[in-house]
Design a protein around this motif. Structure first.
Motif, short mmCIF file in Angstrom:
data_model
loop_
_atom_site.label_atom_id
_atom_site.label_comp_id
_atom_site.label_asym_id
_atom_site.label_seq_id
_atom_site.Cartn_x
_atom_site.Cartn_y
_atom_site.Cartn_z
N LEU A 16 -2.34 3.80 -13.42
CA LEU A 16 -0.94 3.46 -13.70
C LEU A 16 -0.29 2.76 -12.51
CD1 LEU A 16 0.38 6.66 -15.52
CD2 LEU A 16 0.25 4.35 -16.46
N LEU A 17 -0.67 3.16 -11.30
CA LEU A 17 -0.09 2.58 -10.09
C LEU A 17 -0.84 1.34 -9.63
CD1 LEU A 17 0.65 5.78 -7.97
CD2 LEU A 17 2.14 4.60 -9.60
N HIS A 18 -1.93 1.02 -10.30
CA HIS A 18 -2.78 -0.13 -9.93
C HIS A 18 -3.24 -0.01 -8.47
CE1 HIS A 18 -1.86 -2.11 -13.70
NE2 HIS A 18 -0.59 -1.82 -13.49
N CYS A 19 -3.74 1.17 -8.14
CA CYS A 19 -4.27 1.39 -6.80
C CYS A 19 -5.51 2.26 -6.91
CB CYS A 19 -3.22 2.05 -5.89
SG CYS A 19 -2.81 3.75 -6.32
N SER A 20 -6.21 2.40 -5.82
CA SER A 20 -7.40 3.24 -5.83
C SER A 20 -6.99 4.72 -5.71
CB SER A 20 -8.31 2.88 -4.65
OG SER A 20 -7.70 3.25 -3.43
N GLU A 21 -7.92 5.58 -6.03
CA GLU A 21 -7.65 7.01 -5.88
C GLU A 21 -7.43 7.36 -4.42
OE1 GLU A 21 -10.46 9.53 -7.91
OE2 GLU A 21 -10.30 8.37 -9.77
N ARG A 22 -8.12 6.69 -3.55
CA ARG A 22 -7.95 6.92 -2.10
C ARG A 22 -6.55 6.53 -1.65
NH1 ARG A 22 -8.65 9.86 1.91
NH2 ARG A 22 -9.23 8.90 3.85
N THR A 23 -6.04 5.41 -2.16
CA THR A 23 -4.68 4.99 -1.81
C THR A 23 -3.67 6.00 -2.35
OG1 THR A 23 -5.28 2.65 -1.75
CG2 THR A 23 -2.95 3.16 -2.12
N TRP A 53 8.98 8.55 -10.45
CA TRP A 53 8.65 7.88 -9.19
C TRP A 53 8.62 6.36 -9.39
CZ3 TRP A 53 4.82 4.71 -7.24
CH2 TRP A 53 4.80 4.56 -5.86
N LEU A 54 8.00 5.91 -10.47
CA LEU A 54 7.96 4.48 -10.76
C LEU A 54 9.37 3.92 -10.96
CD1 LEU A 54 4.88 4.28 -13.13
CD2 LEU A 54 5.10 3.21 -10.88
N GLN A 55 10.24 4.68 -11.61
CA GLN A 55 11.61 4.23 -11.83
C GLN A 55 12.36 4.11 -10.51
OE1 GLN A 55 12.98 3.07 -14.57
NE2 GLN A 55 14.95 2.74 -13.60
#
Length: 98
Positions: A16-23, A53-55
């Motif tokens: 959903l955040l378009h990032c890696s799990e590590r990030t 958080w996204l909002q």
């Protein structure tokens, strides 16, 4: 837990955040993202928490305004009005013939 607020896995949240799990782990560790609930070794977030958080990130981005340019900041950007106020180069074509 309410059925309309499902729990999301680390994999789903990172997608959903378009990032890696590590990030995602780094964001949690730095306090920039809410900590997960732990179910054994699994990290879980309520969907509503992630959406909230996204909002807040969206609102911060919408509230952004560019900083004004000052002389102390170094060279002016190419679109700075002072660049358009500069005098044109001297015309060398008006020399007297030899």
């Amino acid at each position: 837990m309410h059925p309309s607020d499902p729990l999301l896995t680390k994999s789903t949240v990172s997608d959903l955040l378009h990032c890696s799990e590590r990030t995602l782990e780094r964001l949690v560790r730095s306090g920039e993202f809410p900590p997960p609930l732990r179910h054994g070794k699994e990290a879980l977030w309520f969907e509503s928490v992630v959406q909230h958080w996204l909002q807040t990130q969206r609102e911060a981005q919408l509230a952004w305004v560019p900083k004004t340019v000052t002389a102390a900041r170094g060279p002016a950007p190419l679109h700075h009005p002072a660049l358009f106020a500069m005098a044109p180069p001297a015309d060398t074509a008006k020399r007297a013939p030899a």
